[in-house]
Design a protein around this motif. Structure first.
Motif, PDB file in Angstrom:
ATOM      1  N   SER A  14      -6.810   1.005   2.095  1.00  0.00           N
ATOM      2  CA  SER A  14      -5.682   0.101   1.890  1.00  0.00           C
ATOM      3  C   SER A  14      -4.861   0.019   3.164  1.00  0.00           C
ATOM      4  O   SER A  14      -4.763   0.987   3.917  1.00  0.00           O
ATOM      5  N   PRO A  34      -8.757  -0.358   5.554  1.00  0.00           N
ATOM      6  CA  PRO A  34      -8.632  -1.296   4.436  1.00  0.00           C
ATOM      7  C   PRO A  34      -9.977  -1.869   3.989  1.00  0.00           C
ATOM      8  O   PRO A  34     -10.843  -2.172   4.813  1.00  0.00           O
ATOM      9  N   LYS A  62     -12.892  -1.032  -4.107  1.00  0.00           N
ATOM     10  CA  LYS A  62     -12.335  -0.835  -2.761  1.00  0.00           C
ATOM     11  C   LYS A  62     -12.815   0.494  -2.189  1.00  0.00           C
ATOM     12  O   LYS A  62     -13.258   0.565  -1.035  1.00  0.00           O
TER      13      LYS A  62
END
Length: 202
Positions: A14, A34, A62
């Motif tokens: 992130s 990220p 993610k």
């Protein structure tokens, strides 16, 4: 001062300054990388409608995506969804959409679902969702315009068009839930997991 005992730092999937601040303040050594995934496409293709499940899915994806670039390291993925009843909100794309979101949220209580996932080598090791309930005060159009003018471009950087830790505090009359959930990272359960892995000195 770090209390991190791992041989390698965590990887935070992130670029969120709020999430980075939480880990830094907690003394956890990390590096930021990220994730580059199409969140909306993943959400739509999943067919999920429960906000907590959507947040968990995106946090997982993610972390898994970034994990491929960091073999052997623990990777943290995080996501946050905002739900008003059955309606789910995403980050506004501009000032006009931010204003529209605030008009809908004004005078109502909504929920923030914050998820965290921990992955190593593509394998999910831990995930958790926490909920905060936010009661926004009634807002006149003039209130919304004044807020948008004062907050500037930051309104497009978070779901709901506000940061409670900043000027967004003026939009609310009641908040139920912990600070970490509101900032988008369930830090207490994450620390409990890391402690159980003998990765924290405290």
């Amino acid at each position: 001062m770090t209390i991190w005992l791992g041989k390698e730092p965590l990887v935070l999937a992130s670029q969120s300054k709020a999430r980075q601040m939480l880990l830094t303040n907690a003394g956890i050594a990390f590096e930021s990388d990220p994730a580059d995934i199409d969140e909306r496409a993943i959400q739509v293709s999943s067919g999920l409608s429960a906000p907590g499940e959507i947040a968990k899915l995106l946090a997982r994806e993610k972390a898994k995506s970034v994990s491929m670039r960091h073999p052997t390291q623990l990777v943290i993925g995080a996501d946050q969804t905002l739900a008003l009843g059955t309606r789910i909100f995403n980050k506004p794309t501009g000032r006009a959409q931010a204003a529209d979101q605030l008009r809908v949220l004004a005078g109502h209580r909504h929920e923030l679902h914050a998820a965290v996932a921990v992955v190593r080598d593509g394998k999910l090791l831990f995930e958790q969702v926490s909920i905060a309930r936010m009661s926004m005060r009634p807002l006149r159009d003039a209130d919304i315009e004044n807020y948008l003018n004062a907050a500037g471009p930051a309104v497009t950087s978070s779901v709901g068009a506000y940061q409670l830790e900043g000027l967004g505090v003026h939009l609310f009359e009641q908040v139920e839930g912990d600070h970490f959930t509101i900032l988008g990272l369930p830090l207490l359960p994450l620390c409990a997991f890391l402690r159980a892995q003998h990765l924290l000195a405290i």
